[in-house]
Scaffold this motif. Structure first.
Motif, short mmCIF file in Angstrom:
data_model
loop_
_atom_site.label_atom_id
_atom_site.label_comp_id
_atom_site.label_asym_id
_atom_site.label_seq_id
_atom_site.Cartn_x
_atom_site.Cartn_y
_atom_site.Cartn_z
N LYS B 165 0.83 -1.20 0.00
CA LYS B 165 0.00 0.00 0.00
C LYS B 165 0.87 1.26 0.00
CE LYS B 165 -4.29 -1.40 -0.19
NZ LYS B 165 -5.30 -1.37 0.84
N GLN B 166 1.96 1.19 0.75
CA GLN B 166 2.88 2.34 0.77
C GLN B 166 3.48 2.56 -0.61
OE1 GLN B 166 5.80 2.08 3.91
NE2 GLN B 166 4.29 1.45 5.42
N SER B 189 -9.41 3.44 -0.63
CA SER B 189 -8.95 3.86 0.69
C SER B 189 -9.48 5.26 1.00
CB SER B 189 -7.41 3.83 0.67
OG SER B 189 -6.88 4.13 1.91
N ASN B 197 0.17 6.61 4.27
CA ASN B 197 0.99 5.66 3.51
C ASN B 197 2.17 6.35 2.83
OD1 ASN B 197 0.01 2.98 3.85
ND2 ASN B 197 -1.82 3.52 2.69
#
Lengths: 192, 216
Positions: B165-166, B189, B197
């Motif tokens: 996700k980052q 998100s 993130n």
């Protein structure tokens, strides 16, 4: 002392919010250090250029996509993919069981149909055995050859998890009693 | 039947050089009027089976999708396979494109999902050394060129080590100029989660590259 949140630090580092909007920055060395690090790493990330592929690559990629799309179009229709022998065998069993249940409930409640049809669920068999019994099933297994359960799930063609629970929840009291009796009968049968 | 259509490579850098390719895989000649269509009309033409419509969609978006995939996996082979997969999935799902976002954003969304799924399954390969050879560095000294290339390889490799996700948030924000809201939409998100993130991705990037590396 409450430090600046990641949200706020990102906004300030990206320049969407002025430093002056966070007076805490002037008195907190830790937040100033974090802000400086964020800015430094943003600059590092942005400066990391990507290698440019050969100019010939783009048309090669388009050709690959064109071929993949053409092969995809020529594949059997999604409905055929689902009809592999395993699914078919299981489905026939469920359909048969449902029909027997419906018949039994109808008989108990007095709604006996004018024409009585006895439908016995077929025994679950290995896919090869099922297909060998019926030429039409051989055709279906040929069409579905090489296709797997995951592909069927991806296409949304399988029964959602929990669907059986929903069906059972909709049964009347009499139907639930009958279902319980049938299940006990089936579980106590030899070889169950 | 083999086609003998000859076509000229678009975007050849030097007009004095004209590259002509003749072969069986020459692309079909697209209807020039397709280029005038809006995105929605182009999608409609594609769904109606008009020849060349999807080719045009591919041509317009292949570069950014490849770049997205490359940033995720860090090597050309996987990036080209992923890009093909993204475009094939887009073709299959074209009927689901409702026009609520731009076609590019919709394709990004597919691209991010494909990349996230692939990343979950496969350990990224190391980038080959010759991956730096295509960067235009004519204004730099050879030494500067080598150092900058090495830095870029290190950074790209570090990015492929970030949590999924980052990595997605950082790539879309830094290299594709997407807003936090657009990234949140693409990742399913929230804006706050995207900012968090990006924040943690940058912190982890610094850790991966090593303290005091002087890369800025």
């Amino acid at each position: 002392m409450r430090h600046l949140s990641p949200d706020l630090l990102i906004d300030i580092a990206e320049g969407t919010r002025p430093e002056s909007s966070a007076s805490h920055l002037a008195e907190c060395g830790e937040c100033r250090r974090q802000l400086a690090e964020l800015r430094e790493m943003m600059a590092v990330a942005v400066s990391a250029e990507m290698p440019e592929p050969s100019p010939l690559f783009w048309d090669h990629l388009s050709a690959r996509v064109r071929t993949a799309v053409a092969e995809d179009v020529e594949r059997p229709a999604p409905w055929a993919r689902v009809l592999n022998a395993r699914v078919l065998a299981g489905s026939l069993g469920l359909i048969g069981a449902a029909a027997v249940l419906a018949m039994a409930v109808s008989m108990r409640t007095g709604n006996v149909p004018a024409t009585t049809v006895t439908l016995t669920p077929p025994p679950l068999a290995a896919p090869a055995d099922v297909a060998s019994d019926d030429p039409s099933l051989t055709l279906l297994t040929d069409l579905a050859d090489g296709l797997d359960w995951d592909a069927a799930v991806d296409d949304g063609l399988t029964v959602p998890v929990g669907a059986a629970d929903v069906v059972v929840a909709d049964l009347s009291d009499a139907e639930r009693v009958e279902l319980r009796r049938l299940l006990r009968e089936a579980m106590s049968a030899p070889g169950a | 039947m083999a086609s003998s259509t000859a076509w000229t490579l678009a975007g050849t850098p030097d007009p004095a050089w004209k590259l002509t390719v003749t072969g069986d895989d020459a692309p079909p000649v697209a209807d020039p009027s397709l280029a005038m269509l809006s995105e929605a009309d182009l999608v409609a033409a594609c769904l109606a089976g008009q020849s060349g419509a999807f080719d045009l969609i591919v041509e317009r978006h292949r570069r950014t999708l490849y770049q997205l995939c490359y940033r995720f996996v860090g090597n050309h082979e996987d990036a080209s396979d992923l890009t093909q997969d993204v475009l094939l999935r887009a073709y299959r799902g074209l009927r689901n494109f409702k026009g609520n976002s731009s076609l590019g954003t919709w394709l990004y969304r597919i691209g991010v999902n494909v990349c996230l799924n692939r990343v979950a399954l496969k350990t990224p390969q190391s980038e080959p050394i010759d991956a730096r050879q295509f960067i235009d560095e004519r204004s730099e000294s050879p030494r500067e060129r080598v150092l900058r290339g090495e830095r870029a390889v290190q950074v790209r490799a570090a990015i492929t080590q970030l949590p999924r996700k980052q990595r997605a948030a950082l790539i879309l924000r830094m290299y594709h100029d997407m807003s936090h809201q657009e990234i949140a939409d693409a990742l399913g998100s929230t804006v706050g989660a995207v900012k968090a993130n990006v924040f943690h991705a940058l912190q982890n990037l610094k850790r991966l590259l090593g303290e005091g590396a002087g890369l800025a």
